[in-house]
Design a protein around this motif. Structure first.
Motif, short mmCIF file in Angstrom:
data_model
loop_
_atom_site.label_atom_id
_atom_site.label_comp_id
_atom_site.label_asym_id
_atom_site.label_seq_id
_atom_site.Cartn_x
_atom_site.Cartn_y
_atom_site.Cartn_z
N THR A 197 5.85 13.60 -13.00
CA THR A 197 6.64 12.60 -14.14
C THR A 197 6.07 12.66 -15.30
OG1 THR A 197 7.11 10.36 -12.96
CG2 THR A 197 8.53 11.27 -11.96
N GLY A 198 4.62 12.54 -15.25
CA GLY A 198 4.04 12.78 -16.17
C GLY A 198 3.16 12.19 -16.12
N GLY A 199 2.50 11.50 -14.67
CA GLY A 199 1.24 10.89 -14.01
C GLY A 199 0.89 9.71 -14.87
N LEU A 200 0.39 9.13 -14.37
CA LEU A 200 -0.04 6.99 -14.57
C LEU A 200 -0.95 7.76 -15.43
CD1 LEU A 200 -0.61 5.98 -10.99
CD2 LEU A 200 1.05 5.72 -12.60
N ALA A 229 0.57 -0.73 0.04
CA ALA A 229 0.06 0.44 0.28
C ALA A 229 0.92 1.43 -0.14
CB ALA A 229 -0.73 0.70 0.88
N ALA A 230 2.08 1.20 0.89
CA ALA A 230 2.89 2.62 0.63
C ALA A 230 3.75 2.23 -0.90
CB ALA A 230 3.61 2.60 1.62
N ALA A 231 4.01 1.47 -1.30
CA ALA A 231 4.77 1.64 -2.56
C ALA A 231 3.55 2.12 -3.70
CB ALA A 231 4.76 0.36 -2.71
N ALA A 232 1.86 1.32 -3.60
CA ALA A 232 1.36 2.03 -4.33
C ALA A 232 1.09 3.84 -4.22
CB ALA A 232 -0.38 1.67 -4.25
N VAL A 233 0.78 4.47 -3.31
CA VAL A 233 0.75 6.20 -2.46
C VAL A 233 2.56 6.41 -2.98
CG1 VAL A 233 0.70 7.35 -1.22
CG2 VAL A 233 -0.73 5.82 -0.43
#
Length: 141
Positions: A34-37, A21-25
């Motif tokens: 950096t340009g978004g997902l 969860a921390a990595a996802a956030v």
């Protein structure tokens, strides 16, 4: 702790869930700078492959590592975890034909030497050699 996971399964799963969860956030926050997902345009089969990769390559792998590591001494567990990226690098070169860079080769060599030093490989070897030199006839035949 490693020993605590022997008694309670949530001791294995809960830290992994929090880390994921921390990595996802963190990824979502960094993506804004950096340009978004860009999640549109990804087909259903690609999503299934991504989910399978996440489950098998991360969730199942880390659960197995955690399960097996309680049976090893901590230094062995740490050594195996440190060698894992080196093996990935070697397998990528052998199986996929990837070209190693000088930096990758130097880094992999540094990791291997550090693991060997941490596990006392040279200490044991030099101790055995001193024994052989001191005791004639005690060496291998």
């Amino acid at each position: 702790t490693r020993r605590g996971t022997r008694r309670k399964a949530e001791g294995t799963i809960q830290p992994r869930a929090w880390a994921t969860a921390a990595a996802a956030v963190t990824s979502a926050v960094i993506a804004q700078f950096t340009g978004g997902l860009h999640l549109t345009g990804i087909g259903p089969s690609a999503w299934m492959y991504l989910i399978a990769l996440a489950l098998l390559g991360q969730v199942v792998a880390w659960l197995l590592i955690n399960r097996g590591s309680v049976r090893l001494v901590p230094s062995m567990t740490a050594s195996l975890l440190l060698i894992q990226p080196v093996l990935a690098l070697v397998l990528a070169a052998l199986i996929l034909g990837e070209q190693l860079t000088v930096g990758q080769a130097l880094g992999a060599g540094l990791v291997v030497v550090a693991v060997a030093v941490a596990n006392g490989v040279w200490r044991r070897h030099s101790r055995r050699r001193r024994q052989i030199l001191r005791e004639p006839g005690s060496g291998p035949r």
